[in-house]
Design a protein around this motif. Structure first.
Motif, PDB file in Angstrom:
ATOM      1  N   HIS A 100       0.808  -1.223   0.000  1.00  0.00           N
ATOM      2  CA  HIS A 100       0.000   0.000   0.000  1.00  0.00           C
ATOM      3  C   HIS A 100       0.840   1.271   0.000  1.00  0.00           C
ATOM      4  O   HIS A 100       0.329   2.354   0.223  1.00  0.00           O
ATOM      5  N   GLY A 101       2.157   1.128  -0.223  1.00  0.00           N
ATOM      6  CA  GLY A 101       3.002   2.318  -0.249  1.00  0.00           C
ATOM      7  C   GLY A 101       3.535   2.652   1.131  1.00  0.00           C
ATOM      8  O   GLY A 101       3.473   1.857   2.065  1.00  0.00           O
ATOM      9  N   ARG A 102       4.064   3.858   1.247  1.00  0.00           N
ATOM     10  CA  ARG A 102       4.696   4.254   2.500  1.00  0.00           C
ATOM     11  C   ARG A 102       3.691   4.279   3.640  1.00  0.00           C
ATOM     12  O   ARG A 102       2.536   4.628   3.481  1.00  0.00           O
ATOM     13  N   ARG A 103       4.166   3.862   4.807  1.00  0.00           N
ATOM     14  CA  ARG A 103       3.326   3.892   5.998  1.00  0.00           C
ATOM     15  C   ARG A 103       4.210   4.255   7.184  1.00  0.00           C
ATOM     16  O   ARG A 103       5.435   4.194   7.114  1.00  0.00           O
ATOM     17  N   ARG A 104       3.589   4.608   8.292  1.00  0.00           N
ATOM     18  CA  ARG A 104       4.345   5.106   9.441  1.00  0.00           C
ATOM     19  C   ARG A 104       5.155   4.027  10.134  1.00  0.00           C
ATOM     20  O   ARG A 104       6.179   4.299  10.729  1.00  0.00           O
ATOM     21  N   SER A 105       4.713   2.784  10.094  1.00  0.00           N
ATOM     22  CA  SER A 105       5.435   1.700  10.749  1.00  0.00           C
ATOM     23  C   SER A 105       5.628   0.559   9.757  1.00  0.00           C
ATOM     24  O   SER A 105       4.874   0.436   8.786  1.00  0.00           O
ATOM     25  N   PRO A 106       6.649  -0.290   9.982  1.00  0.00           N
ATOM     26  CA  PRO A 106       6.937  -1.366   9.039  1.00  0.00           C
ATOM     27  C   PRO A 106       5.940  -2.508   9.152  1.00  0.00           C
ATOM     28  O   PRO A 106       5.127  -2.574  10.074  1.00  0.00           O
ATOM     29  N   GLY A 107       6.014  -3.433   8.203  1.00  0.00           N
ATOM     30  CA  GLY A 107       5.240  -4.658   8.302  1.00  0.00           C
ATOM     31  C   GLY A 107       3.822  -4.563   7.791  1.00  0.00           C
ATOM     32  O   GLY A 107       3.474  -3.723   6.957  1.00  0.00           O
ATOM     33  N   LEU A 108       2.979  -5.462   8.321  1.00  0.00           N
ATOM     34  CA  LEU A 108       1.588  -5.556   7.883  1.00  0.00           C
ATOM     35  C   LEU A 108       0.708  -4.549   8.602  1.00  0.00           C
ATOM     36  O   LEU A 108       0.913  -4.238   9.783  1.00  0.00           O
ATOM     37  N   ARG A 109      -0.296  -4.057   7.896  1.00  0.00           N
ATOM     38  CA  ARG A 109      -1.309  -3.221   8.535  1.00  0.00           C
ATOM     39  C   ARG A 109      -2.224  -4.103   9.388  1.00  0.00           C
ATOM     40  O   ARG A 109      -2.415  -5.280   9.101  1.00  0.00           O
ATOM     41  N   ARG A 110      -2.796  -3.501  10.417  1.00  0.00           N
ATOM     42  CA  ARG A 110      -3.771  -4.240  11.212  1.00  0.00           C
ATOM     43  C   ARG A 110      -4.926  -4.713  10.341  1.00  0.00           C
ATOM     44  O   ARG A 110      -5.454  -5.807  10.528  1.00  0.00           O
ATOM     45  N   SER A 111      -5.315  -3.888   9.385  1.00  0.00           N
ATOM     46  CA  SER A 111      -6.456  -4.255   8.542  1.00  0.00           C
ATOM     47  C   SER A 111      -6.155  -5.504   7.713  1.00  0.00           C
ATOM     48  O   SER A 111      -7.037  -6.335   7.485  1.00  0.00           O
ATOM     49  N   ASP A 112      -4.884  -5.657   7.281  1.00  0.00           N
ATOM     50  CA  ASP A 112      -4.507  -6.848   6.519  1.00  0.00           C
ATOM     51  C   ASP A 112      -4.615  -8.099   7.381  1.00  0.00           C
ATOM     52  O   ASP A 112      -5.176  -9.130   6.961  1.00  0.00           O
ATOM     53  N   VAL A 113      -4.070  -8.032   8.608  1.00  0.00           N
ATOM     54  CA  VAL A 113      -4.104  -9.192   9.500  1.00  0.00           C
ATOM     55  C   VAL A 113      -5.533  -9.510   9.911  1.00  0.00           C
ATOM     56  O   VAL A 113      -5.955 -10.673   9.928  1.00  0.00           O
ATOM     57  N   ALA A 114      -6.314  -8.473  10.229  1.00  0.00           N
ATOM     58  CA  ALA A 114      -7.699  -8.687  10.647  1.00  0.00           C
ATOM     59  C   ALA A 114      -8.507  -9.358   9.535  1.00  0.00           C
ATOM     60  O   ALA A 114      -9.284 -10.289   9.791  1.00  0.00           O
ATOM     61  N   ALA A 115      -8.308  -8.896   8.303  1.00  0.00           N
ATOM     62  CA  ALA A 115      -9.043  -9.482   7.187  1.00  0.00           C
ATOM     63  C   ALA A 115      -8.660 -10.945   6.980  1.00  0.00           C
ATOM     64  O   ALA A 115      -9.522 -11.805   6.753  1.00  0.00           O
ATOM     65  N   ARG A 116      -7.373 -11.245   7.072  1.00  0.00           N
ATOM     66  CA  ARG A 116      -6.917 -12.627   6.889  1.00  0.00           C
ATOM     67  C   ARG A 116      -7.412 -13.533   8.015  1.00  0.00           C
ATOM     68  O   ARG A 116      -7.647 -14.727   7.804  1.00  0.00           O
ATOM     69  N   ALA A 117      -7.568 -12.965   9.223  1.00  0.00           N
ATOM     70  CA  ALA A 117      -7.997 -13.762  10.381  1.00  0.00           C
ATOM     71  C   ALA A 117      -9.514 -13.816  10.516  1.00  0.00           C
ATOM     72  O   ALA A 117     -10.032 -14.600  11.325  1.00  0.00           O
ATOM     73  N   GLY A 118     -10.231 -12.971   9.765  1.00  0.00           N
ATOM     74  CA  GLY A 118     -11.685 -12.950   9.868  1.00  0.00           C
ATOM     75  C   GLY A 118     -12.199 -12.289  11.128  1.00  0.00           C
ATOM     76  O   GLY A 118     -13.256 -12.664  11.653  1.00  0.00           O
ATOM     77  N   VAL A 119     -11.439 -11.307  11.650  1.00  0.00           N
ATOM     78  CA  VAL A 119     -11.880 -10.548  12.827  1.00  0.00           C
ATOM     79  C   VAL A 119     -11.885  -9.076  12.460  1.00  0.00           C
ATOM     80  O   VAL A 119     -11.330  -8.669  11.433  1.00  0.00           O
ATOM     81  N   SER A 120     -12.483  -8.267  13.305  1.00  0.00           N
ATOM     82  CA  SER A 120     -12.523  -6.834  13.027  1.00  0.00           C
ATOM     83  C   SER A 120     -11.198  -6.184  13.414  1.00  0.00           C
ATOM     84  O   SER A 120     -10.465  -6.681  14.287  1.00  0.00           O
ATOM     85  N   VAL A 121     -10.904  -5.056  12.781  1.00  0.00           N
ATOM     86  CA  VAL A 121      -9.697  -4.292  13.126  1.00  0.00           C
ATOM     87  C   VAL A 121      -9.779  -3.826  14.575  1.00  0.00           C
ATOM     88  O   VAL A 121      -8.781  -3.844  15.305  1.00  0.00           O
ATOM     89  N   GLU A 122     -10.962  -3.455  15.008  1.00  0.00           N
ATOM     90  CA  GLU A 122     -11.138  -2.977  16.379  1.00  0.00           C
ATOM     91  C   GLU A 122     -10.831  -4.083  17.376  1.00  0.00           C
ATOM     92  O   GLU A 122     -10.189  -3.847  18.410  1.00  0.00           O
ATOM     93  N   TYR A 123     -11.244  -5.328  17.069  1.00  0.00           N
ATOM     94  CA  TYR A 123     -10.988  -6.443  17.969  1.00  0.00           C
ATOM     95  C   TYR A 123      -9.495  -6.757  18.018  1.00  0.00           C
ATOM     96  O   TYR A 123      -8.919  -6.997  19.085  1.00  0.00           O
ATOM     97  N   LEU A 124      -8.828  -6.776  16.855  1.00  0.00           N
ATOM     98  CA  LEU A 124      -7.387  -7.009  16.815  1.00  0.00           C
ATOM     99  C   LEU A 124      -6.648  -5.929  17.599  1.00  0.00           C
ATOM    100  O   LEU A 124      -5.683  -6.221  18.322  1.00  0.00           O
ATOM    101  N   THR A 125      -7.101  -4.685  17.492  1.00  0.00           N
ATOM    102  CA  THR A 125      -6.487  -3.585  18.240  1.00  0.00           C
ATOM    103  C   THR A 125      -6.616  -3.824  19.741  1.00  0.00           C
ATOM    104  O   THR A 125      -5.665  -3.612  20.506  1.00  0.00           O
ATOM    105  N   ARG A 126      -7.794  -4.298  20.175  1.00  0.00           N
ATOM    106  CA  ARG A 126      -7.993  -4.562  21.600  1.00  0.00           C
ATOM    107  C   ARG A 126      -7.039  -5.651  22.095  1.00  0.00           C
ATOM    108  O   ARG A 126      -6.502  -5.548  23.194  1.00  0.00           O
TER     109      ARG A 126
END
Length: 283
Positions: A30-56
């Protein structure tokens, strides 16, 4: 808690997410981002959970994810078998912190007579009984011979973790000191009880410095390959490690096997030179 922030579980997921590049999992960059690696949204989508839940979970506000969620996160982060075991262990540790259940009692320092007899039968092999905190509790004469002159067994309560991080001789004795340091820091997470691991970590941190703290919080599962030692007597030793868990004692029996004839000869010479032929146990 051993980690610098969040919970052990949340820290591990965040560290692992930051260490994976999108292309490693076939995801678009997705181009430049503030931190390295995967976005939370990418991991949440792959895991089938919400971004808010992964953040918690990452921030430690949800400390009891289900087994299904843990499996999904393991899949989403492409964790290997050892990393999945660590993920499950950290989930248990985090849940215990939340409920007040701190797990089993600390590992006892006594070594059962049957385990001592097993060590005796392993002579003239190189073997030691230890625990995840690095306490060395009993060993064969060959183990004492191989470590003679290194300072590892000095004192009444030798501890491998303390030795690796606070004794300058360790960096000469262990050819792959960085790998051994990673192993010892990682094993504190698997200690018999978090309170004990925290106490040892607090003791080591001032003397060992930021290298210890960084390793402790990196959550990198070590591969534990060949062990290469440089003995003060001038011998280069190559050893394969075999570990037998003693779950009822919260201890491990570690056997070191020579990988070549040169090492086997050197171990024999060290035993003759040192005169160590008796089993020793700390209690």
């Amino acid at each position: 808690m051993l980690g610098a922030m969040g919970t052990p579980l949340g820290d591990f997921i965040r560290v692992k997410r930051d260490s994976i590049q999108p292309e490693q999992l076939g995801l678009p960059d997705h181009g430049r981002r503030r931190s390295p690696g995967l976005r939370r949204s990418d991991v949440a989508a792959r895991a089938g959970v919400s971004v808010e839940y992964l953040t918690r979970i990452e921030q430690g506000r949800d400390r009891n994810p289900s087994v299904a969620v843990l499996h999904a996160l393991g899949d989403a982060l492409a964790l290997n078998t050892a990393e999945r075991e660590h993920l499950r262990y950290l989930a248990k540790v985090t849940g215990d912190e939340c409920t007040g259940h701190l797990g089993p009692e600390p590992a006892r320092r006594e070594v059962r007579p049957s385990v001592r007899e097993t060590l005796r039968l392993l002579e003239p092999g190189i073997a030691v009984v230890t625990n995840r905190l690095g306490d060395l509790l009993a060993w064969t004469g060959a183990y004492e011979a191989v470590t003679d002159g290194t300072g590892l067994l000095d004192g009444d309560a030798p501890n491998l973790t303390r030795y690796v991080f606070t004794d300058a001789r360790a960096q000469t004795f262990f050819d792959d000191w960085d790998a051994v340091a990673d192993e010892q820091a990682f094993d504190l997470w698997l200690g018999p009880r978090m309170e004990n691991a925290e106490r040892l970590a607090a003791e080591l941190a001032p003397a060992a410095g930021p290298e210890f703290t960084r390793r402790l919080n990196s959550h990198v599962v070590p591969p534990r390959g060949e062990l290469r030692l440089s003995h003060p007597a001038g011998y280069a030793l190559r050893l394969r490690r075999q570990t037998l868990d003693l779950p009822s004692d919260l201890q491990q029996l570690l056997v070191l096997l020579p990988l070549d004839e040169e090492t086997a000869r050197a171990v024999g010479l060290l035993r003759e030179r040192s005169g160590h032929g008796r089993l020793r146990a700390i209690s």
